[in-house]
Design a protein around this motif. Sequence first.
Motif, PDB file in Angstrom:
ATOM      1  N   GLY A   1       7.830  -5.884  -5.796  1.00  0.00           N
ATOM      2  CA  GLY A   1       7.233  -6.485  -4.605  1.00  0.00           C
ATOM      3  C   GLY A   1       6.622  -7.843  -4.908  1.00  0.00           C
ATOM      4  O   GLY A   1       6.263  -8.145  -6.048  1.00  0.00           O
TER       5      GLY A   1
ATOM      6  N   THR B   1       4.769 -14.207   2.468  1.00  0.00           N
ATOM      7  CA  THR B   1       3.645 -13.479   3.077  1.00  0.00           C
ATOM      8  C   THR B   1       3.000 -14.369   4.122  1.00  0.00           C
ATOM      9  O   THR B   1       2.529 -15.461   3.808  1.00  0.00           O
ATOM     10  CB  THR B   1       2.616 -13.083   1.994  1.00  0.00           C
ATOM     11  OG1 THR B   1       3.284 -12.279   1.019  1.00  0.00           O
ATOM     12  CG2 THR B   1       1.481 -12.286   2.583  1.00  0.00           C
TER      13      THR B   1
ATOM     14  N   GLU C   1      -2.195   4.186  -1.163  1.00  0.00           N
ATOM     15  CA  GLU C   1      -2.404   4.037  -2.605  1.00  0.00           C
ATOM     16  C   GLU C   1      -2.266   2.588  -3.077  1.00  0.00           C
ATOM     17  O   GLU C   1      -2.709   2.235  -4.163  1.00  0.00           O
ATOM     18  CB  GLU C   1      -1.343   4.838  -3.387  1.00  0.00           C
ATOM     19  CG  GLU C   1      -1.275   6.322  -3.105  1.00  0.00           C
ATOM     20  CD  GLU C   1      -0.323   6.679  -1.965  1.00  0.00           C
ATOM     21  OE1 GLU C   1      -0.046   5.807  -1.113  1.00  0.00           O
ATOM     22  OE2 GLU C   1       0.127   7.837  -1.921  1.00  0.00           O
TER      23      GLU C   1
ATOM     24  N   CYS D   1       6.524   2.497  -1.184  1.00  0.00           N
ATOM     25  CA  CYS D   1       5.803   1.483  -1.952  1.00  0.00           C
ATOM     26  C   CYS D   1       4.350   1.901  -2.070  1.00  0.00           C
ATOM     27  O   CYS D   1       3.778   2.465  -1.133  1.00  0.00           O
ATOM     28  CB  CYS D   1       5.952   0.166  -1.194  1.00  0.00           C
ATOM     29  SG  CYS D   1       5.181  -1.251  -1.943  1.00  0.00           S
TER      30      CYS D   1
ATOM     31  N   GLY E   1       1.787   3.164  -5.455  1.00  0.00           N
ATOM     32  CA  GLY E   1       1.564   4.360  -6.250  1.00  0.00           C
ATOM     33  C   GLY E   1       2.738   4.758  -7.122  1.00  0.00           C
ATOM     34  O   GLY E   1       2.725   5.840  -7.709  1.00  0.00           O
TER      35      GLY E   1
ATOM     36  N   PHE F   1      -6.505 -14.092 -13.816  1.00  0.00           N
ATOM     37  CA  PHE F   1      -5.133 -13.996 -14.323  1.00  0.00           C
ATOM     38  C   PHE F   1      -4.833 -15.056 -15.379  1.00  0.00           C
ATOM     39  O   PHE F   1      -4.128 -14.808 -16.334  1.00  0.00           O
ATOM     40  CB  PHE F   1      -4.140 -14.128 -13.166  1.00  0.00           C
ATOM     41  CG  PHE F   1      -4.106 -12.913 -12.267  1.00  0.00           C
ATOM     42  CD1 PHE F   1      -4.556 -11.688 -12.708  1.00  0.00           C
ATOM     43  CD2 PHE F   1      -3.607 -13.000 -10.981  1.00  0.00           C
ATOM     44  CE1 PHE F   1      -4.523 -10.559 -11.897  1.00  0.00           C
ATOM     45  CE2 PHE F   1      -3.563 -11.881 -10.147  1.00  0.00           C
ATOM     46  CZ  PHE F   1      -4.022 -10.664 -10.607  1.00  0.00           C
TER      47      PHE F   1
ATOM     48  N   VAL G   1      -4.976  -4.760  -7.949  1.00  0.00           N
ATOM     49  CA  VAL G   1      -4.234  -3.728  -8.680  1.00  0.00           C
ATOM     50  C   VAL G   1      -4.365  -2.436  -7.870  1.00  0.00           C
ATOM     51  O   VAL G   1      -5.277  -2.299  -7.053  1.00  0.00           O
ATOM     52  CB  VAL G   1      -4.765  -3.563 -10.127  1.00  0.00           C
ATOM     53  CG1 VAL G   1      -6.126  -2.854 -10.148  1.00  0.00           C
ATOM     54  CG2 VAL G   1      -3.784  -2.809 -11.018  1.00  0.00           C
TER      55      VAL G   1
HETATM   56  C1  LIG Z   1      -1.523  -8.865  -8.200  1.00  0.00           C
HETATM   57  C2  LIG Z   1      -0.858  -8.468  -6.918  1.00  0.00           C
HETATM   58  C3  LIG Z   1      -0.641  -9.439  -5.947  1.00  0.00           C
HETATM   59  C4  LIG Z   1       0.007  -9.087  -4.747  1.00  0.00           C
HETATM   60  N1  LIG Z   1       0.282 -10.084  -3.835  1.00  0.00           N
HETATM   61  C5  LIG Z   1       1.047  -9.795  -2.750  1.00  0.00           C
HETATM   62  C6  LIG Z   1       1.480 -10.823  -1.864  1.00  0.00           C
HETATM   63  O1  LIG Z   1       1.157 -12.011  -2.042  1.00  0.00           O
HETATM   64  N2  LIG Z   1       2.265 -10.464  -0.815  1.00  0.00           N
HETATM   65  C7  LIG Z   1       2.640  -9.166  -0.592  1.00  0.00           C
HETATM   66  O2  LIG Z   1       3.379  -8.912   0.361  1.00  0.00           O
HETATM   67  N3  LIG Z   1       2.239  -8.162  -1.403  1.00  0.00           N
HETATM   68  C8  LIG Z   1       1.462  -8.458  -2.474  1.00  0.00           C
HETATM   69  N4  LIG Z   1       1.103  -7.444  -3.339  1.00  0.00           N
HETATM   70  C9  LIG Z   1       1.506  -6.047  -3.043  1.00  0.00           C
HETATM   71  C10 LIG Z   1       2.783  -5.633  -3.782  1.00  0.00           C
HETATM   72  O3  LIG Z   1       3.902  -6.348  -3.364  1.00  0.00           O
HETATM   73  C11 LIG Z   1       3.074  -4.149  -3.524  1.00  0.00           C
HETATM   74  O4  LIG Z   1       3.186  -3.920  -2.127  1.00  0.00           O
HETATM   75  C12 LIG Z   1       1.987  -3.254  -4.094  1.00  0.00           C
HETATM   76  O5  LIG Z   1       1.611  -3.698  -5.374  1.00  0.00           O
HETATM   77  C13 LIG Z   1       2.458  -1.829  -4.163  1.00  0.00           C
HETATM   78  O6  LIG Z   1       1.495  -1.014  -4.744  1.00  0.00           O
HETATM   79  P1  LIG Z   1       1.499  -0.618  -6.325  1.00  0.00           P
HETATM   80  O7  LIG Z   1       0.751  -1.724  -6.977  1.00  0.00           O
HETATM   81  O8  LIG Z   1       0.828   0.682  -6.353  1.00  0.00           O
HETATM   82  O9  LIG Z   1       2.939  -0.578  -6.776  1.00  0.00           O
HETATM   83  C14 LIG Z   1       0.412  -7.747  -4.528  1.00  0.00           C
HETATM   84  C15 LIG Z   1       0.176  -6.782  -5.517  1.00  0.00           C
HETATM   85  C16 LIG Z   1      -0.444  -7.128  -6.699  1.00  0.00           C
HETATM   86  C17 LIG Z   1      -0.664  -6.070  -7.741  1.00  0.00           C
END
Ligand SMILES: Cc1cc2nc3c(=O)[nH]c(=O)nc-3n(C[C@H](O)[C@H](O)[C@H](O)COP(=O)(O)O)c2cc1C
Length: 327
Positions: free
Chosen positions: A19, A73, A146, A176, A178, A274, A286
């Motif tokens: 993602g 986004t 999650e 998506c 978890g 970061f 996170v």
């Molecule tokens: C550091 C970080 C930055 C993120 N930035 C964005 C973002 O800019 N746009 C977006 O659609 N999702 C963003 N996400 C969400 C991820 O695309 C994803 O939906 C999410 O991490 C899923 O959950 P998980 O971390 O449990 O796998 C971000 C996630 C993390 C960890």
Amino acid sequence: MVTTRLTEALGIEHPVIQGGMMWVGRAELAAAVSEAGGLGMITALTQPTPADLVAEIEKARALTDKPVGVNLTILPAIDPPPYDEYRRAILDAGVTIVETAGANPEPHMDMFTAHGVRVIHKCTSVRHALKAQSVGVTAVSIDGFECAGHPGEDDVPGLVLVPAAADRLTIPFTACGGFADGRGLAAALALGADGITMGSRFMCTQESPVAPTVKERIVAGTERDTNLIFRQLRNTARVAKNAVSDEVVEVLARGGDFADVRELVAGRHGRKVFEDGDLDAGIWTVGLVQGLIHDVPAAGEVVRRTVADAEQILRDRLAMFASPAAV
Ligand SMILES: Cc1cc2nc3c(=O)[nH]c(=O)nc-3n(C[C@H](O)[C@H](O)[C@H](O)COP(=O)(O)O)c2cc1C
């Protein structure tokens, strides 16, 4: 090989997507995921200008011949980035898969469709997924409670959200939030999803550009080490538990408003976490899934072992329950 409607619709080998991640989704990580047969995603707004985004896409193409997607986004903002210019850059660069998030993708669909771009819309509820399906996206990615980042305000975890989505959607979708391993992929498939999208797991890999201390913290972290901030503002975000996010939770719980936490949550501080590895410099994102992350492998290795472990679970462990006499 786990072939699903998703792998077929996107022309990828494995049903595993990285993602979009602000400050993390750069060319090296996205290319490594795609090269291993998943789908890597460059995060458009991490690049300071649309021209920088084009350069980043070119950089990824030098690393892999396989398709690399771009996350766009679109969040409401007082001073929004030039979204239309970023979209133009994505189209001019010939990107074929885009992940939209943050708002209804409808205003962008005509242009994407006219250029043959397949859109995966990231959302956090079945109703928004159905809306995205009705405006012509190729797939959706549905984020449970999650997840890292914005889980929405419904608080429905994946165990209910994923089968609820499977009951209503006709297009392919990923589960998506978890997910970190083959157990998660096998479970997502069992619940009716066509694959998984992972964020935190890919943030904690060798190609991820975040400082080593952040990766070490994720490995050491448990499923209890996140905070939900902005609940009172109905703009909930799941972030790492640290001194800053604890303070934000406290100030808002005492009745404070956004102005009282604006400086604490400023993006430039989070970026310092970061880049410099100072874990208490600001807010950083996170998910709960850090409790399942125990190492810092290459991103391609994450894709390979996730798929191999899922196959083994489906073939051996689950088959054993279906026909115990055969084992
Ligand atoms: C550091 C970080 C930055 C993120 N930035 C964005 C973002 O800019 N746009 C977006 O659609 N999702 C963003 N996400 C969400 C991820 O695309 C994803 O939906 C999410 O991490 C899923 O959950 P998980 O971390 O449990 O796998 C971000 C996630 C993390 C960890």
